[in-house]
Design an enzyme around this catalytic site. Structure first.
Site, PDB file in Angstrom:
ATOM      1  N   LYS A   1       0.842  -1.199   0.000  1.00 49.12           N
ATOM      2  CA  LYS A   1       0.000   0.000   0.000  1.00 49.12           C
ATOM      3  C   LYS A   1       0.876   1.246   0.000  1.00 49.12           C
ATOM      4  O   LYS A   1       0.627   2.197  -0.748  1.00 49.12           O
ATOM      5  CB  LYS A   1      -0.941  -0.006   1.220  1.00 49.12           C
ATOM      6  CG  LYS A   1      -2.052  -1.043   1.080  1.00 49.12           C
ATOM      7  CD  LYS A   1      -2.808  -1.282   2.381  1.00 49.12           C
ATOM      8  CE  LYS A   1      -3.813  -2.419   2.204  1.00 49.12           C
ATOM      9  NZ  LYS A   1      -4.477  -2.809   3.442  1.00 49.12           N
TER      10      LYS A   1
ATOM     11  N   GLN B   1      -4.714  -1.284   9.578  1.00 47.91           N
ATOM     12  CA  GLN B   1      -4.546  -2.616   8.992  1.00 47.91           C
ATOM     13  C   GLN B   1      -5.137  -3.664   9.938  1.00 47.91           C
ATOM     14  O   GLN B   1      -4.812  -3.692  11.126  1.00 47.91           O
ATOM     15  CB  GLN B   1      -3.055  -2.889   8.727  1.00 47.91           C
ATOM     16  CG  GLN B   1      -2.780  -4.216   8.045  1.00 47.91           C
ATOM     17  CD  GLN B   1      -3.364  -4.310   6.636  1.00 47.91           C
ATOM     18  OE1 GLN B   1      -3.267  -3.374   5.842  1.00 47.91           O
ATOM     19  NE2 GLN B   1      -4.000  -5.428   6.328  1.00 47.91           N
TER      20      GLN B   1
ATOM     21  N   ASP C   1     -11.060   3.212   4.208  1.00 45.27           N
ATOM     22  CA  ASP C   1     -11.401   1.793   4.119  1.00 45.27           C
ATOM     23  C   ASP C   1     -12.915   1.587   4.120  1.00 45.27           C
ATOM     24  O   ASP C   1     -13.391   0.494   3.841  1.00 45.27           O
ATOM     25  CB  ASP C   1     -10.790   1.042   5.310  1.00 45.27           C
ATOM     26  CG  ASP C   1      -9.752   0.025   4.874  1.00 45.27           C
ATOM     27  OD1 ASP C   1      -9.674  -0.252   3.670  1.00 45.27           O
ATOM     28  OD2 ASP C   1      -9.031  -0.489   5.750  1.00 45.27           O
TER      29      ASP C   1
END
Ligand code: NDP
Length: 277
Positions: free
Chosen positions: A39, A83, A106
């Site tokens: 990422k 994460q 997200d």
């Protein structure tokens, strides 16, 4: 899609705005470390600002919440990504809900979940199902009127996937069936699919005879299976038995290389959207 994005990033930079993503990783989960690296690199390759904050596995939840508060207040941070999975002593929902909804690239904050569910375009669409939808649209797969069967009902993939495919617009208007571990006679349901999207986390579970001839198969699963002949001692496989399924499917995504890179691309899209908004 990344080239498209480059133009938009350049336009923002000319206005003095560099889209910035901060990724927070707690602990040393090996797969998470790989994803976080990918990422960060994708952001930098795209001309965006990227920061990764690594915290030890024993970080108290209160410290993590305090970090989120700081990132929420930092105007150079447009997107915050926690994460997953988080260590067991941390309440993941409490942490995800602390992220400011307009930085929640997200798309896991309930405000974004709600917006996506009612089709409000200011909501962030979770990167994986958003990537699957774009994969279908840009490959010319017609979703309108198609029967899409999703295997898996997680908040990360299955449920938001259903929301996106149900929307009235490009990449939507499908008839959607969502399956899970309590679904009766799963093969009978998957065989009805024009578009079969599998997100179970079960290595090569979906066999060729579960796929309707001519169906489009999207394999979201990423599973490590032991393989002494592989350099790392394991290899990655999807939730679909690829070789058998490709014999019957009209099109199928590989693992690795299918949904994974799309997920990262959509994360960049969401971060640019956050910067723009
Ligand atoms: P979860 O474990 O959260 O969800 C799995 C889902 O599959 C659950 O809804 C579960 O049902 C269902 N399921 C499990 N076994 C069966 C079965 N035998 N029959 C029917 N349904 C079943 O996983 P995620 O959604 O987070 O991830 C799924 C996969 O996708 C994983 O391999 C993950 O690594 C991968 N992934 C890949 C990404 C990418 O970028 N490529 C991003 C995110 C995930 P129930 O709810 O009843 O338990």
């Amino acid at each position: 899609m990344r080239a498209e994005l480059a133009g938009e990033i350049e336009a923002l930079r000319r206005r003095g705005i560099v889209p910035g993503l901060t990724v927070v990783l707690v602990g040393e989960n090996p797969a998470s470390q790989v994803y976080v690296r990918m990422k960060g690199k994708a952001c930098e390759d795209a001309g965006m600002k990227s920061d990764t904050i690594r915290l030890p596995a024993e970080t108290p939840e209160a410290d993590l919440l305090a970090l989120i508060d700081r990132l929420n207040a930092d105007a150079t941070v447009h997107g915050i990504l926690m994460q997953l999975p988080l260590p067991k002593h941390i309440n993941a929902n409490r942490v995800l809900h602390r992220i400011r909804p307009d930085k929640d690239v997200d798309g896991f904050h309930p405000e974004n979940v709600g917006k996506v569910s009612v089709g409000d375009p200011t909501g962030f669409r979770p990167a994986t199902p958003y990537g699957v939808q774009q994969l279908l649209v840009r490959s010319g797969v017609e979703t309108k009127g198609a029967h899409a069967v999703i295997v898996g009902r997680s908040n990360i993939v299955g449920r938001p996937m259903a929301s996106l495919l149900l929307q009235d617009g490009p990449g939507g208007n499908a008839t959607v069936t969502v399956c899970h571990s309590r679904t009766r006679d799963l093969p009978a349901v998957t065989r009805l699919a024009d578009i079969l999207i599998v997100a179970m986390g079960k290595a090569e579970f979906v066999t060729g005879d579960m796929v309707r001839p001519g169906a489009v198969v999207i394999d979201v699963g990423v599973n490590r299976v032991e393989d002494p002949t592989a350099p790392k001692g394991y290899r990655l496989v999807g939730d679909v038995a690829y070789e058998a399924a490709r014999e019957v499917a009209a099109a199928i995504t590989p693992v690795p290389g299918g949904v994974g890179p799309m997920t990262i691309t959509m994360l960049l899209y969401n971060t640019v959207q956050a910067a723009r908004q």
